[in-house]
Each structure stands twice: as C-alpha cells, then as structure tokens.
Scaffold this motif. Structure first.
Motif, PDB file in Angstrom:
ATOM      1  N   UNK A 270       4.657  44.663 -27.670  1.00 39.00           N
ATOM      2  CA  UNK A 270       3.805  44.802 -28.850  1.00 39.00           C
ATOM      3  C   UNK A 270       4.321  43.940 -29.998  1.00 39.00           C
ATOM      4  N   UNK A 271       5.499  43.342 -29.792  1.00 44.17           N
ATOM      5  CA  UNK A 271       6.087  42.609 -30.899  1.00 44.17           C
ATOM      6  C   UNK A 271       5.594  41.169 -30.963  1.00 44.17           C
ATOM      7  N   UNK A 272       4.902  40.725 -29.915  1.00 43.45           N
ATOM      8  CA  UNK A 272       4.346  39.372 -29.905  1.00 43.45           C
ATOM      9  C   UNK A 272       2.840  39.452 -30.104  1.00 43.45           C
TER      10      UNK A 272
ATOM     11  N   UNK B 293      11.314  51.596 -21.160  1.00 44.29           N
ATOM     12  CA  UNK B 293      10.293  50.601 -20.841  1.00 44.29           C
ATOM     13  C   UNK B 293       9.460  50.281 -22.073  1.00 44.29           C
ATOM     14  N   UNK B 294       9.677  49.153 -22.654  1.00 46.55           N
ATOM     15  CA  UNK B 294       8.919  48.759 -23.833  1.00 46.55           C
ATOM     16  C   UNK B 294       7.667  47.991 -23.435  1.00 46.55           C
ATOM     17  N   UNK B 295       6.686  48.006 -24.306  1.00 50.09           N
ATOM     18  CA  UNK B 295       5.489  47.210 -24.083  1.00 50.09           C
ATOM     19  C   UNK B 295       5.558  46.074 -25.084  1.00 50.09           C
TER      20      UNK B 295
ATOM     21  N   UNK C 244      -5.940  49.918 -33.887  1.00 50.31           N
ATOM     22  CA  UNK C 244      -4.525  50.275 -34.001  1.00 50.31           C
ATOM     23  C   UNK C 244      -3.987  49.568 -35.238  1.00 50.31           C
ATOM     24  N   UNK C 245      -3.044  50.220 -35.899  1.00 52.40           N
ATOM     25  CA  UNK C 245      -2.434  49.605 -37.071  1.00 52.40           C
ATOM     26  C   UNK C 245      -0.998  49.196 -36.766  1.00 52.40           C
ATOM     27  N   UNK C 246      -0.622  48.017 -37.241  1.00 54.65           N
ATOM     28  CA  UNK C 246       0.779  47.603 -37.172  1.00 54.65           C
ATOM     29  C   UNK C 246       1.422  47.601 -38.556  1.00 54.65           C
TER      30      UNK C 246
ATOM     31  N   UNK D 212       6.185  52.488 -30.992  1.00 54.67           N
ATOM     32  CA  UNK D 212       5.081  51.747 -30.378  1.00 54.67           C
ATOM     33  C   UNK D 212       5.383  51.419 -28.923  1.00 54.67           C
TER      34      UNK D 212
ATOM     35  N   UNK E 162       4.611  45.629 -39.935  1.00 53.46           N
ATOM     36  CA  UNK E 162       5.666  45.367 -38.961  1.00 53.46           C
ATOM     37  C   UNK E 162       5.563  44.008 -38.272  1.00 53.46           C
ATOM     38  N   UNK E 163       4.345  43.436 -38.193  1.00 51.03           N
ATOM     39  CA  UNK E 163       4.213  42.188 -37.435  1.00 51.03           C
ATOM     40  C   UNK E 163       3.481  41.135 -38.253  1.00 51.03           C
TER      41      UNK E 163
ATOM     42  N   UNK F 237      14.092  49.890 -27.067  1.00 49.89           N
ATOM     43  CA  UNK F 237      12.919  49.669 -26.220  1.00 49.89           C
ATOM     44  C   UNK F 237      12.117  48.444 -26.648  1.00 49.89           C
TER      45      UNK F 237
END
Lengths: 194, 436
Positions: free
Chosen positions: A80-82, A76-78, A166-168, B224, A171-172, B203
C-alpha cells in the motif's frame, strides 16, 4: 532488682532485640507503600509481603515490558506504500476542503464515461491530504474527499457498487516536498482501476 | 547505677527509628514547586558479591541517570565519596552518615549485586543521611537483562519516598515513524530515558496511532497491512493481535476508557467521521459523537465520564469536551485556526493539544472548561505536535518536525525544561506515553 534476676541486662537485651527486629523488618518501607501517593493496583512486585526480611520483589518475564523483543517476523504486508499508476488525472482540492472544483468535476466526468463503457470495471477512489495538520484529522478528511468524488460519480450514473473509497490521509504524498506547490499536488483523489 | 555504653546508643537508635516511622511519607520535595530546591543524593558503588566487577559502577549509574531526569535531585559524584560500603552494611552495620553529610549528601543509596549464571539478585537501600534512617529498601531478582528494570523500579521508590508520588522510570513511549528504508510507517517504542528504541510492527504498510491500555499490557493501533485501515489490539508482551471495530470505512484509534473496558475510535461512514466506542469483551459499539463534521481523536478523561475530541463542525478543526450521556459539546480551543491532538493529564485537570500559531504548530495546555490557556512549546521555526502526558503529569512527550526532519522530545508541562528522546527516524508522530 533485689531477687538476683539481671533486670538491667534483660531490658538491654530486649531493647537491642527490638532495634534489631525493627532494623530488619524495614517497617519504613511498608509505611511509605500506604501513603497518599501510592498507586492503587500496583503490581505484586512492590506490594509488601507479610513479615519477612527485606521485601522480595520477584521480577518475572510477565511483569516487565519485554525489552528488545522483536516483533513477530514480518507480517504479511500489502503493497500500500507504493502508488498504483492511474490513467486518470488526480482530482485536486483546496486546503482543508473536500468540495469538487470545476476542473475536478471534468476529470470525474471522464472517469464516469470510461466506467460506463466497461461494465465490469471497479474503481477505488483514494483520498489524500497534504502534510499539514494531524494525521487522524487528515485521515478523515481524505475519506471525505474520496466520498465527495464517489458521490459525484454516482450522480453521473455510475453504479455505487462499482466504486470503493479509502483514505491515506497524509501518509502517501505524491510530492514529498514541503512547499505550497507540493502540498497542492498532494491534496487529491486518486483513481485506481481494478 | 553504671549504664552500659551500648544502652544509650540502643535507646537513641530506637527513638530515632520510632520518630522516623511516620504513618505517611514525609514530603521532602514538592514536585509542583517549579525551580525548587533539589535533593543532593549519593549513589555509592554497589557491592558485587558475585559477578562482573564493572557492575559496581554501571548499576548505580543507571540510578543516577534516572534521578537526574526528574529535576528533583542533584547527584553527589562518586569521586567525592569518603566511605567505602561493605557487605557489613547490609548486615546491620550502620553507615557513617556524617561522612556522607560532609560531602553534601542528604540521602545515600547503597546496593549489592549477586549474579549466579543469568540470575541476578539486586538489593538497594535508600538512607536519609541526616536522620540515619532507612527510607526504602528492596531486593529484586530476575535475569541479567532485567537489571535496568530493577533499577528503574527502585528509582520510582526513591521518588515516592521523597515526593509521595511514584516515579515514571521504566515507562515507554510508543509512536509511529518511517523506517530507515521504505515508505511505510511502523510503530516504534522507546524507554522514557531514551534507551531501547525498537520496532513494534514490521509489516511494511502504514501503522499509525498507537494507544496504550490503562494496564500497559495492550497497544491499540491502526494498520493498512490488508490494504485498508483497520484497528488492531496487540498484546505488548507476546505480540498476539486481534482486529477490533469491524464496521465503517476509514477509521483511526482513539484512547481506552480508564477501566480498560472500551476502546474509542473515529469511524468514517459515507465520508463523515463520527466517534464510537467499542466494548473490548463482547464487541458492542456505541456512537458517542455524531452529526455533521469530521469528529476524530477521542480521548476519555481519567474520570471516565468525559471525553475530549476534535471536530471541524465549526469550519476548522477545534477541540471539544463532552460529558458522556449529555448533549452539550463544549469547544475549549480558542481562535479560528487549527487545533487538534488532545491529551488528558492523569489528574484530569489539564488538556494538552496542538494549535497553529503564526503558521507553525505549538503545544498548549488548557483547563477542561477552556480557561487558563498556556503555551508550552516556543519553537517558531518548527512544528510541535501530538502531545501526550507522562503518567505523573509532570511532562509531555511530543513530536518536533522541521522540514521532514523529526525528533521525539520531552518537555516539562510548564515548558521550562526540555530534552530530545529519540532522533534519526523521519516523520515521527502520534506519541503515546505508557502508564506506569
């Protein structure tokens, strides 16, 4: 020799037996196992079993890395990539820096005022970096940027509990380009109102 | 006294056998001698006692590709082989070694395959063609899809027989990359021969910084998938996972201690990243490097007594070495630029890292005291980053990035030879070579 016992034939038979036994037991293999280059704690698969013919090296499922075994069904991913849109502009930073510029402070002042007007508001501050440098270092740098913004907001009277970081890292990126202009846009803190 | 002809032959064989049975392996090849002589080796067609006849060549081909990768062997092509290997050669009949010597082979590998349903038995023997002696012999059994693993294992035996050091076939490289579709990053794995590229995580978040446990059974990585970066320990075989390091804010995976008891990590609290280690059974945590500055990328030395890490305490990220329990943290990277991603060689005598030179990142190696700096990669138009040593220390895997395009490459640690391992995925990073 003179008692009639066939010594010559017996010696020959013995020699042949020794040679055959040596040939079968593959002693060379055993010797190389113990050499200076042999790996201690090597798996049972290459450890010589006592005696026997050629070493039986059973390969079982457990000893071999699972080839091609797919990862568990999508965990189950959240999402976070958008990027979640913000009604505040991003706070921008110089290369490898986490100091707030005057422009950045102005943006933070606007955020602080808005949060003060909505007492239950919670703000997540995301730290982002440009693509240059190691992912690990950029992850820590993004956290430092987000924390610099949070600390400034706290100094303006925003309760610490209303703020998260939070740090990305890198990555984004906001701009996927590979130019100075894109990098400048990507070194930022981004506000997400919860 | 009339001597039977077989007597002398048997005696000669016996003497030959005794002479060829040293207590330690004869080192035929010095792997440290760069550009040294290669050993010509022939892999005969394998006997397929039962099963698909095409295995006769496809199996020795796996062996040949492995041996070519070492740069230690030259393959004597199958088309030049003169002797047809038969089942009798596995039952005591010696090979005609002069027939192999005359085509230039100094070593010969023969093999036989027995397939029963999905079960495979694979026997392989390595002979010294000059002395006519058996150097290594193994019989493996398993399932059909394990044939490559069996051959990789025997290839390691061959390398060991000639060099005294075990080969690295069958090892894998874990790394992170963006999937073909989607903006996240997943952990991938690929064999050191470039085969069997596959996704480990799936994921659709950011999955970063895979690190191998010393026994190769576990991968620690940062994910993440809950929305924030957390560190997970994953069983490579079963996919079972658990979260480790439950304190602090943003965190990233470091290396395992050589005894597998501790996982190192960089953990940010109040915007400052420090280095911790956490005991994997029990969970107690110790701060290893603290103070002002971002401290990241901890990697324990093979001796377990020192760590190498990155810190920007001096104004820019640089590589430092610290002996555990001692206050001194010694900078080993040079210049004022940007130096990151350290990897310790298995022998503990070199540290590889990435540093920026003329605007681009390149791979360097250095002695742990900061002396004897050498540049390994020479690309002037691309970034070469995230080096990781092979388990035998002869190679480095690294990521090659040029404008968004990326490759995973392997280079000999002296920088002389290089090949592309994986290509086609974008933004590959954090390469980590598995143990043997």
């Amino acid at each position: 020799m003179n008692n009639g016992f066939p010594w010559k034939r017996a010696v020959l038979a013995l020699l042949v037996a020794v040679v055959l036994a040596a040939g079968c037991s593959k002693k060379q293999t055993v010797r190389t196992e113990g050499g200076p280059g042999s790996a201690p704690g090597d798996s049972a698969a290459s450890a010589p079993p006592p005696g026997g013919e050629m070493k039986e090296a059973p390969i079982t499922e457990g000893q071999v890395p699972p080839a091609g075994r797919a990862a568990k069904a999508a965990e189950a991913g959240v999402a976070v990539t958008e990027e979640k849109p913000s009604r505040f502009p991003d706070v921008l930073f110089d290369f490898d820096k986490a100091d707030l510029t005057e422009a950045g402070k102005k943006i933070c002042q606007g955020v602080a005022e808005s949060v003060r007007r909505t007492p239950k508001a919670k703000v997540l501050i995301e730290g982002h970096c440009d693509e240059r440098g190691t992912a690990e270092y950029n992850l820590a740098l993004g956290e430092r940027r987000a924390t610099a913004v949070r600390n400034y907001l706290v100094s303006l009277g925003v309760p610490k509990e209303a703020l998260g970081t939070v740090s990305f890292g890198k990555e984004r990126p906001l701009d996927p380009g590979h130019t100075e202009e894109a990098w400048a846009k990507n070194r930022r803190a981004h506000f997400v109102l919860k | 006294m009339r001597r039977p002809k077989g007597f002398a032959a048997a005696l000669a064989l016996l003497v030959g056998f005794l002479l060829a049975s040293p207590a330690f392996p004869i080192l035929y090849i010095d792997i440290n001698a760069s550009g040294g002589k290669r050993m010509p080796i022939a892999a005969a067609n394998f006997i397929v006692a039962s099963g698909d006849p095409s295995l006769t060549r496809s199996v020795p081909q796996i062996l040949e590709s492995d041996l070519v990768l070492t740069d230690l062997f030259d393959i004597v092509p199958q088309s030049s082989h003169m002797e047809a290997v038969t089942l009798a050669h596995f039952a005591g009949t010696p090979l005609s070694f002069p027939a192999w010597k005359v085509i230039g082979a100094e070593a010969v590998v023969i093999g036989r395959v027995d397939v029963r349903g999905d079960q495979v038995s694979l026997e392989m023997r390595l002979y010294d063609a000059t002395q006519g002696t058996l150097m290594a012999g193994k019989r493996y059994s398993g399932t059909h899809r394990q044939i490559p693993s069996m051959v990789h294992r025997f290839a390691n035996e061959i390398v060991h027989a000639f060099t005294g050091v075990r080969g690295i076939f069958g090892t894998e490289i874990a790394f992170s990359a963006r999937p073909e579709r989607g903006k996240g990053k997943e952990i991938y794995m690929v064999g050191m021969d470039g085969q069997n590229l596959r996704k480990v995580t799936d994921n659709r978040s950011f999955n970063l910084f895979p690190r191998w446990s010393p026994d190769g059974q576990w991968l620690a990585y940062t994910s993440y998938r809950t929305g924030v970066p957390l560190i997970y320990l994953r069983n490579v075989a079963t996919g079972a996972e658990r979260e480790v390091i439950r304190f602090g804010n943003t965190k990233s995976t470091g290396g395992f201690s050589p005894d597998g008891q501790w996982l190192y990590a960089a953990v940010s609290q109040e915007g400052d990243s420090d280095i911790y280690r956490v005991r994997l059974t029990g969970g107690d945590a110790q701060k290893v490097v603290g103070g002002w500055g971002l401290d990241v990328s901890p990697v324990p030395a093979p001796d377990g007594r020192r760590i190498v890490f990155v810190s920007d305490r001096g104004g820019s990220p640089q590589v430092y070495v610290k002996t555990l329990g001692e206050p001194e943290e010694r900078r080993i990277s040079q210049g004022s630029g940007y130096a990151t991603s350290p990897s310790w060689s298995p022998a503990g005598n070199r540290i590889a890292y990435t540093a920026r030179i003329e605007g681009k990142f390149a791979i360097f190696t250095v002695a742990p005291d900061g002396s004897d700096l050498r540049q390994v990669t020479g690309a002037t138009d691309a970034d070469c980053e995230d080096p990781s040593f092979s388990p035998d220390g002869r190679y480095l895997v690294y990521t090659y990035r040029k404008r968004g395009y990326s490759d995973l490459k392997i280079i000999s640690s002296d920088g002389r030879r290089e090949r592309t391992l994986a290509t086609g995925l974008s933004d590959m990073g954090s390469a980590a070579w598995s143990p043997r």
